[in-house]
Design an enzyme around this catalytic site. Structure first.
Site, mmCIF file in Angstrom:
data_model
loop_
_atom_site.group_PDB
_atom_site.id
_atom_site.type_symbol
_atom_site.label_atom_id
_atom_site.label_comp_id
_atom_site.label_asym_id
_atom_site.label_seq_id
_atom_site.Cartn_x
_atom_site.Cartn_y
_atom_site.Cartn_z
ATOM 1 N N SER A 20 0.858 -1.176 0.000
ATOM 2 C CA SER A 20 0.000 0.000 0.000
ATOM 3 C C SER A 20 0.892 1.222 0.000
ATOM 4 O O SER A 20 2.077 1.146 0.353
ATOM 5 C CB SER A 20 -0.884 -0.008 1.252
ATOM 6 O OG SER A 20 -1.494 1.246 1.482
ATOM 7 N N TYR A 42 -2.336 -1.113 10.571
ATOM 8 C CA TYR A 42 -2.234 -1.295 9.119
ATOM 9 C C TYR A 42 -0.908 -0.755 8.594
ATOM 10 O O TYR A 42 -0.214 -1.421 7.813
ATOM 11 C CB TYR A 42 -3.412 -0.586 8.447
ATOM 12 C CG TYR A 42 -3.562 -0.854 6.971
ATOM 13 C CD1 TYR A 42 -4.317 -1.921 6.518
ATOM 14 C CD2 TYR A 42 -2.971 -0.023 6.025
ATOM 15 C CE1 TYR A 42 -4.474 -2.170 5.164
ATOM 16 C CE2 TYR A 42 -3.123 -0.260 4.667
ATOM 17 C CZ TYR A 42 -3.877 -1.333 4.243
ATOM 18 O OH TYR A 42 -4.026 -1.581 2.900
#
Length: 249
Positions: A131, A144
């Protein structure tokens, strides 16, 4: 017709929907036999039937069961992920550990299980769906961001160890992708920022991007398919941003 992956076997985690499903379709379209791995048994089975592949119903949070695993795939796409949005002081430690188990420990164990087969055949492609949060931080996403930063490190170590065996390892780093995972964040972000849900994309999610739209799963999948190919044999240890210019700032 592109048959560049004929004879290759691919395993895609979180493959029943979103980015995973798009990757499974892209790899199958190029000739790979795809194993769709997901905790969603019916979703994995339906997509596997569509692609002429196989389904693997697996809970990647059961990391103990992965420790003795042996995989015979040529291409491994580590994609499965979850999200939790909360300030650090309110973040449930159990949820923090859960996210790291799924998004860092499980990929490590799957890579560990796949490398012997890849080494024996002199070919392997590890593709980690990371990401922009593997390269940049955002508030309220401590677990995350930590998991994705760890995945970046794991990918680079895999690249260094696998190079002499014909195994490459790379990360794809998209911004916000049009998936159920992102859609579920909108309500949380609206609550945290005190704004209507309709304003979350413009005022929270896309503020750092030069291109003001969500990434499409098919765009991520097209890059994954290229990284899986012979053409990408000299590409390893890299992180490919697909974030509309977010990380250019």
């Amino acid at each position: 017709m592109d048959n560049s992956l004929n004879g290759r076997k691919a395993l895609v985690t979180g493959g029943a929907s979103g980015i995973g499903a798009a990757c499974a379709r892209a790899l199958a379209a190029r000739g790979a036999k795809v194993v769709v791995a997901d905790v969603d048994a019916s979703g994995a089975a339906a997509l596997a039937d569509e692609l002429g592949g196989t389904a693997w119903t697996v809970d990647l949070l059961d990391v103990d069961s992965l420790a003795a695993l042996s995989l015979d795939c040529d291409i491994l796409v580590n994609n499965a992920g979850i999200q939790k949005v909360a300030p650090i002081e309110e973040f449930d430690p159990a949820e923090f550990r859960r996210i790291l188990a799924l998004m860092l420990e499980a990929p490590f164990l799957l890579v560990r299980a796949a490398l012997p087969h890849m080494y024996a055949n002199g070919f392997g492609r590890i593709i980690n769906v990371s990401s922009v949060h593997g390269l940049r931080a955002s508030a309220y996403k401590s677990a995350y961001v930590s998991a994705k930063h760890g995945l970046e490190g794991l990918s680079k170590v895999t690249a260094l160890e696998g190079g002499e065996h014909g195994v490459t390892s790379n990360c794809i780093n998209p911004g916000y992708v049009r998936t159920p995972l992102v859609e579920r964040q909108i309500a949380d972000q609206a609550r945290l920022h005190g704004i209507p849900e309709a304003e979350v994309l413009a005022k929270v999610m896309l503020t750092e991007s030069a291109v003001k739209r969500l990434v499409e799963p098919s765009e991520v999948a097209s890059l994954a398919a290229w990284l899986a190919s012979d053409d990408a044999g000299m590409v390893t240890g890299a992180s490919y941003t697909m974030d509309g210019g977010w990380s250019a700032r």
